[in-house]
Design a protein around this motif. Structure first.
Motif: not given
Ligand code: CTP
Length: 208
Positions: A9-10, A35-38, A106-110
């Motif tokens: 989580g970023v 990358v999954i963006s809020h 790698v899954i990035v939630m930002e």
């Protein structure tokens, strides 16, 4: 050595440098990162005019469909592809398109508020908060919103004082307490980035 999935989580205030850090992670992890963006999950407002939409509060937790984002991240973790919504800041609305995101190790939630939401937070293996001074964030936001988001200087300053700053103080800043790592100054902090990559690599190789 078995490969595991690492969900990062970023978080961090608006224009704090989240994207710079994520770009550097993409350089390092290459094809293995999604990358999954809020922001992609901002609620759509089909019945409002552009003028009405331009005055909404986009910095409050209720402006997002966070449950849908959580559902999509759960699917990725289980190995299924998702169709992520696309948000258009110029017209303040969700676009007609979606973008296909394949599952990755790698899954990035930002996003500014991803640590504020418990359902999202509980999906993360590592949580970081990019901590950049408010004056720097405002300067960057002015440049970015004028160049990339089609805004006037007056509208940026009004929005900043009416919603961005108060919501930052009420929701974003307090969510810093949930972070595992706080990275001061954002993407130019080489030591912080290096520590993060080392930790993520250990997680992926099941050493932690
Ligand atoms: N926002 C906006 N208009 C909309 C929707 C969102 O101005 N129609 C703004 C919100 O006010 C919120 C910001 O978008 O503060 C969230 O994006 P931000 O975190 O600033 O963008 P990133 O590029 O992810 O930030 P960073 O510079 O940290 O990479």
């Amino acid at each position: 050595m078995s490969e595991k999935i690492c969900v990062l989580g970023v978080a961090g205030g608006s224009a704090s440098g989240k994207t710079t850090i994520i770009n550097k992670l993409q350089d390092y992890f290459g094809e293995d990162i999604a990358v999954i963006s809020h922001d992609a999950y901002y609620k759509a407002h089909p019945d409002m005019t552009l003028e009405e939409r331009s005055h909404l509060n986009y910095d409050h937790p209720d402006s997002f469909e966070s449950d849908r984002m959580a559902e999509d991240v759960r699917k990725l973790i289980k190995g299924y592809a998702i169709d992520m919504p696309v948000y258009d800041y110029v017209v303040h609305n969700r676009s007609e398109e979606t973008v296909r995101i394949e599952p990755k190790t790698v899954i990035v939630m930002e996003g500014i508020l991803i640590l504020e939401n418990k359902e999202l937070r509980d999906l993360m293996d590592i949580k970081i908060f990019v901590d950049t001074d408010a004056d720097e964030r405002l300067m960057r936001r002015i440049k970015r919103d004028m160049i990339e988001r089609g805004r006037s200087i007056e509208s940026i300053i009004d929005q900043y004082s009416q919603t961005v700053k108060p919501m930052h103080e009420e929701f974003v800043e307090p969510s810093k307490k949930y972070a595992d790592i706080i990275i001061p100054r954002g993407g130019e902090n080489a030591a912080g980035l290096d520590m993060l990559i080392t930790y993520m690599t250990k997680k992926l190789h099941a050493e932690l």
